[in-house]
Scaffold this motif. Structure first.
Motif, PDB file in Angstrom:
ATOM      1  N   PRO A 114       0.826  -1.211   0.000  1.00 25.96           N
ATOM      2  CA  PRO A 114       0.000   0.000   0.000  1.00 25.96           C
ATOM      3  C   PRO A 114       0.859   1.259   0.000  1.00 25.96           C
ATOM      4  CG  PRO A 114      -0.104  -1.103   2.125  1.00 25.96           C
ATOM      5  CD  PRO A 114       0.591  -2.034   1.200  1.00 25.96           C
ATOM      6  N   VAL A 115       0.382   2.285  -0.716  1.00 25.24           N
ATOM      7  CA  VAL A 115       1.118   3.545  -0.832  1.00 25.24           C
ATOM      8  C   VAL A 115       0.419   4.660  -0.059  1.00 25.24           C
ATOM      9  CG1 VAL A 115       2.120   5.223  -2.429  1.00 25.24           C
ATOM     10  CG2 VAL A 115       1.872   2.827  -3.134  1.00 25.24           C
ATOM     11  N   ILE A 116      -0.890   4.782  -0.249  1.00 26.29           N
ATOM     12  CA  ILE A 116      -1.677   5.849   0.353  1.00 26.29           C
ATOM     13  C   ILE A 116      -2.919   5.235   0.978  1.00 26.29           C
ATOM     14  CG2 ILE A 116      -2.947   8.004  -0.071  1.00 26.29           C
ATOM     15  CD1 ILE A 116      -1.278   8.328  -2.644  1.00 26.29           C
ATOM     16  N   ARG A 117      -3.295   5.701   2.157  1.00 23.51           N
ATOM     17  CA  ARG A 117      -4.591   5.333   2.739  1.00 23.51           C
ATOM     18  C   ARG A 117      -5.547   6.478   2.478  1.00 23.51           C
ATOM     19  NH1 ARG A 117      -7.358   1.940   5.852  1.00 23.51           N
ATOM     20  NH2 ARG A 117      -5.599   0.514   5.936  1.00 23.51           N
ATOM     21  N   GLU A 118      -6.672   6.179   1.848  1.00 22.96           N
ATOM     22  CA  GLU A 118      -7.596   7.220   1.404  1.00 22.96           C
ATOM     23  C   GLU A 118      -8.985   6.995   1.975  1.00 22.96           C
ATOM     24  OE1 GLU A 118      -7.930  10.214   0.437  1.00 22.96           O
ATOM     25  OE2 GLU A 118      -7.614  10.197  -1.736  1.00 22.96           O
ATOM     26  N   GLU A 119      -9.586   8.065   2.443  1.00 25.32           N
ATOM     27  CA  GLU A 119     -10.963   8.023   2.920  1.00 25.32           C
ATOM     28  C   GLU A 119     -11.913   8.205   1.741  1.00 25.32           C
ATOM     29  OE1 GLU A 119     -14.012  10.719   5.653  1.00 25.32           O
ATOM     30  OE2 GLU A 119     -11.846  11.017   5.817  1.00 25.32           O
ATOM     31  N   ILE A 120     -12.963   7.412   1.704  1.00 25.84           N
ATOM     32  CA  ILE A 120     -14.005   7.568   0.687  1.00 25.84           C
ATOM     33  C   ILE A 120     -15.082   8.463   1.268  1.00 25.84           C
ATOM     34  CG2 ILE A 120     -15.555   6.389  -0.905  1.00 25.84           C
ATOM     35  CD1 ILE A 120     -12.540   5.613  -1.083  1.00 25.84           C
ATOM     36  N   GLY A 121     -15.421   9.529   0.558  1.00 22.02           N
ATOM     37  CA  GLY A 121     -16.391  10.480   1.068  1.00 22.02           C
ATOM     38  C   GLY A 121     -17.752  10.355   0.393  1.00 22.02           C
ATOM     39  N   ILE A 122     -18.793  10.655   1.126  1.00 20.01           N
ATOM     40  CA  ILE A 122     -20.149  10.774   0.592  1.00 20.01           C
ATOM     41  C   ILE A 122     -20.465  12.272   0.559  1.00 20.01           C
ATOM     42  CG2 ILE A 122     -22.584  10.157   0.848  1.00 20.01           C
ATOM     43  CD1 ILE A 122     -20.790   7.738   0.421  1.00 20.01           C
ATOM     44  N   PHE A 123     -20.555  12.836  -0.637  1.00 20.40           N
ATOM     45  CA  PHE A 123     -20.791  14.271  -0.784  1.00 20.40           C
ATOM     46  C   PHE A 123     -22.275  14.520  -1.030  1.00 20.40           C
ATOM     47  CE2 PHE A 123     -16.338  13.739  -1.375  1.00 20.40           C
ATOM     48  CZ  PHE A 123     -15.772  14.898  -0.851  1.00 20.40           C
ATOM     49  N   HIS A 244      10.860   4.843   0.410  1.00 20.92           N
ATOM     50  CA  HIS A 244      10.321   6.178   0.137  1.00 20.92           C
ATOM     51  C   HIS A 244       9.196   6.543   1.103  1.00 20.92           C
ATOM     52  CE1 HIS A 244      12.616   7.321  -3.356  1.00 20.92           C
ATOM     53  NE2 HIS A 244      12.389   6.154  -3.935  1.00 20.92           N
ATOM     54  N   ILE A 245       8.461   5.553   1.565  1.00 17.30           N
ATOM     55  CA  ILE A 245       7.429   5.815   2.568  1.00 17.30           C
ATOM     56  C   ILE A 245       8.095   6.134   3.908  1.00 17.30           C
ATOM     57  CG2 ILE A 245       5.568   4.767   3.914  1.00 17.30           C
ATOM     58  CD1 ILE A 245       4.814   3.169   1.381  1.00 17.30           C
ATOM     59  N   ASP A 247      11.083   7.319   4.578  1.00 15.35           N
ATOM     60  CA  ASP A 247      11.849   8.570   4.662  1.00 15.35           C
ATOM     61  C   ASP A 247      10.987   9.817   4.479  1.00 15.35           C
ATOM     62  OD1 ASP A 247      11.395   8.910   1.918  1.00 15.35           O
ATOM     63  OD2 ASP A 247      13.430   8.379   1.323  1.00 15.35           O
ATOM     64  N   GLY A 248       9.675   9.621   4.363  1.00 15.13           N
ATOM     65  CA  GLY A 248       8.764  10.757   4.282  1.00 15.13           C
ATOM     66  C   GLY A 248       8.524  11.303   2.888  1.00 15.13           C
ATOM     67  N   THR A 249       9.105  10.668   1.874  1.00 15.76           N
ATOM     68  CA  THR A 249       8.956  11.166   0.501  1.00 15.76           C
ATOM     69  C   THR A 249       7.496  11.173   0.068  1.00 15.76           C
ATOM     70  OG1 THR A 249      11.161  10.412  -0.135  1.00 15.76           O
ATOM     71  CG2 THR A 249       9.575  10.761  -1.917  1.00 15.76           C
ATOM     72  N   VAL A 250       6.788  10.084   0.320  1.00 15.84           N
ATOM     73  CA  VAL A 250       5.399   9.972  -0.129  1.00 15.84           C
ATOM     74  C   VAL A 250       4.522  10.987   0.593  1.00 15.84           C
ATOM     75  CG1 VAL A 250       3.372   8.472  -0.253  1.00 15.84           C
ATOM     76  CG2 VAL A 250       5.637   7.556  -0.795  1.00 15.84           C
ATOM     77  N   ALA A 251       4.683  11.094   1.903  1.00 14.42           N
ATOM     78  CA  ALA A 251       3.895  12.060   2.669  1.00 14.42           C
ATOM     79  C   ALA A 251       4.160  13.482   2.188  1.00 14.42           C
ATOM     80  CB  ALA A 251       4.222  11.937   4.160  1.00 14.42           C
ATOM     81  N   SER A 252       5.412  13.774   1.866  1.00 10.20           N
ATOM     82  CA  SER A 252       5.774  15.105   1.375  1.00 10.20           C
ATOM     83  C   SER A 252       5.137  15.385   0.023  1.00 10.20           C
ATOM     84  CB  SER A 252       7.296  15.219   1.280  1.00 10.20           C
ATOM     85  OG  SER A 252       7.677  16.480   0.771  1.00 10.20           O
ATOM     86  N   MET A 253       5.091  14.376  -0.837  1.00 10.18           N
ATOM     87  CA  MET A 253       4.477  14.543  -2.159  1.00 10.18           C
ATOM     88  C   MET A 253       2.981  14.842  -2.025  1.00 10.18           C
ATOM     89  SD  MET A 253       6.432  11.419  -4.116  1.00 10.18           S
ATOM     90  CE  MET A 253       5.548  11.551  -5.650  1.00 10.18           C
ATOM     91  N   ILE A 254       2.312  14.134  -1.126  1.00 12.55           N
ATOM     92  CA  ILE A 254       0.878  14.368  -0.910  1.00 12.55           C
ATOM     93  C   ILE A 254       0.656  15.782  -0.388  1.00 12.55           C
ATOM     94  CG2 ILE A 254      -1.141  13.673   0.437  1.00 12.55           C
ATOM     95  CD1 ILE A 254       0.040  10.814   0.457  1.00 12.55           C
ATOM     96  N   LEU A 255       1.465  16.180   0.572  1.00 13.72           N
ATOM     97  CA  LEU A 255       1.344  17.520   1.155  1.00 13.72           C
ATOM     98  C   LEU A 255       1.589  18.598   0.105  1.00 13.72           C
ATOM     99  CD1 LEU A 255       0.907  19.183   3.726  1.00 13.72           C
ATOM    100  CD2 LEU A 255       3.374  19.031   4.145  1.00 13.72           C
ATOM    101  N   ASP A 256       2.580  18.385  -0.758  1.00 14.11           N
ATOM    102  CA  ASP A 256       2.873  19.356  -1.818  1.00 14.11           C
ATOM    103  C   ASP A 256       1.685  19.525  -2.755  1.00 14.11           C
ATOM    104  OD1 ASP A 256       5.373  19.821  -0.824  1.00 14.11           O
ATOM    105  OD2 ASP A 256       6.428  18.563  -2.278  1.00 14.11           O
ATOM    106  N   HIS A 257       1.037  18.423  -3.118  1.00 17.65           N
ATOM    107  CA  HIS A 257      -0.121  18.499  -4.008  1.00 17.65           C
ATOM    108  C   HIS A 257      -1.288  19.201  -3.321  1.00 17.65           C
ATOM    109  CE1 HIS A 257       1.960  15.566  -6.587  1.00 17.65           C
ATOM    110  NE2 HIS A 257       1.162  16.013  -7.532  1.00 17.65           N
ATOM    111  N   ASP A 258      -1.504  18.878  -2.053  1.00 20.31           N
ATOM    112  CA  ASP A 258      -2.595  19.527  -1.314  1.00 20.31           C
ATOM    113  C   ASP A 258      -2.352  21.028  -1.203  1.00 20.31           C
ATOM    114  OD1 ASP A 258      -3.961  17.179  -0.962  1.00 20.31           O
ATOM    115  OD2 ASP A 258      -3.223  16.811   1.076  1.00 20.31           O
ATOM    116  N   SER A 259      -1.100  21.410  -0.915  1.00 16.12           N
ATOM    117  CA  SER A 259      -0.773  22.821  -0.780  1.00 16.12           C
ATOM    118  C   SER A 259      -0.920  23.556  -2.103  1.00 16.12           C
ATOM    119  CB  SER A 259       0.671  22.967  -0.266  1.00 16.12           C
ATOM    120  OG  SER A 259       0.817  22.370   0.993  1.00 16.12           O
ATOM    121  N   HIS A 260      -0.480  22.923  -3.175  1.00 14.07           N
ATOM    122  CA  HIS A 260      -0.592  23.538  -4.501  1.00 14.07           C
ATOM    123  C   HIS A 260      -2.049  23.727  -4.889  1.00 14.07           C
ATOM    124  CE1 HIS A 260       0.477  24.596  -8.603  1.00 14.07           C
ATOM    125  NE2 HIS A 260      -0.378  23.691  -9.040  1.00 14.07           N
ATOM    126  N   ALA A 261      -2.884  22.723  -4.561  1.00 18.14           N
ATOM    127  CA  ALA A 261      -4.314  22.823  -4.892  1.00 18.14           C
ATOM    128  C   ALA A 261      -4.957  23.993  -4.155  1.00 18.14           C
ATOM    129  CB  ALA A 261      -5.012  21.518  -4.534  1.00 18.14           C
TER     130      ALA A 261
END
Length: 265
Positions: A114-123, A244-245, A247-261
């Motif tokens: 597994p790479v990312i744990r994701e919540e499924i949302g009901i909008f 990569h998980i 050393d924080g690389t994956v978490a940093s990539m997710i954070l970068d995308h969230d911040s950019h969005a």
């Protein structure tokens, strides 16, 4: 001649004894990985604006890891989701960058760690008269979900037995959120991060919200074709992925995308 005939028969028998097992193992060397992924799944995998390449956590991570393993990557971009799965099963695509885990997929493909744990949302719309408090409250309502989507065994079974969820093939899942806004559906099921991004993009924070309870959580993986020689790299790929998980690389990539969005919305 009799001895030769017996030897030939023995060789033939040995060939057939080991043949099926060998045939199940993909042969050849993985020199170039044919990689595909969703063109619209933020921040997991997205097509660039010109639709010529993939960006997002999973494609970028794939390039990094396969580069470390000395394997080139060729991207197949802008493929419809179900077409990607069909090509992966046939061995015409080697790796799909980002998919939820299900039992069916575990049978048909080979999943990475597994790479990312994701919540499924009901909008739902904020003006919905009776706000649903659980999955059971969705029974009898009109639902939407991305075409070809699967959110995990528990949700898929419940939805198949109890819910009316329409899955339309749109170029952009933003259209599903627009249908919800227009009152043409009562709820929209999608990965939480992607749904939040859509609401911000449509400036619909006052009109749409995610239900305050989680439908389910699932893990996102790379999926390898069982018919691809690249599946033989899985052990080394997983080792690099775990590094990569850790050393924080994956978490940093997710954070970068969230911040950019947040900056671009």
């Amino acid at each position: 001649m009799l001895v030769s005939g017996k030897i030939a028969a023995m060789v033939f028998a040995i060939f057939w004894a080991i043949g099926p097992a060998s045939a199940s193992e993909p042969s050849g060397t993985c020199e170039t990985v044919r990689l595909t992924g969703s063109p619209t799944w933020f921040p997991v995998s997205m097509a660039t604006e010109d639709r010529q390449s993939l960006e997002g956590v999973m494609p970028v991570l794939a390039h990094q890891i396969f580069g470390e393993l000395g394997v080139a990557v060729m991207e197949l971009t802008d493929l419809p989701w179900r077409r990607s799965l069909t090509l992966l099963e046939a061995g015409e695509v080697d790796v799909l960058a980002g998919a939820f885990s299900t039992r069916q997929r575990e049978k048909e493909y080979v999943l990475s760690h597994p790479v990312i744990r994701e919540e499924i949302g009901i909008f739902i719309r904020r003006d919905t008269p009776a706000q649903p408090q659980s999955l059971n409250d969705l029974i009898g309502l009109r639902g939407l979900a991305p075409f070809g989507s699967s959110f995990g065994e528990e949700f898929d079974v419940f939805a198949g037995d109890n819910l009316a969820i329409h899955r339309e093939s749109f170029d952009d899942n933003l259209e599903n959120m627009q249908l919800l806004l227009e009152g043409k559906a009562d709820y929209f099921v999608i990965a939480r991060r992607e749904g939040d991004r859509m609401i911000a993009q449509l400036e619909a924070e006052d009109a749409v919200m995610v239900a305050p309870w989680s439908a389910i959580e699932n893990t996102i993986h790379f999926m390898f074709s069982k018919k691809s020689a690249c599946v033989n790299l899985l052990e080394d790929f997983n080792a690099a992925l775990e590094a990569h998980i850790a050393d924080g690389t994956v978490a940093s990539m997710i954070l970068d995308h969230d911040s950019h969005a947040q900056l671009t919305d």
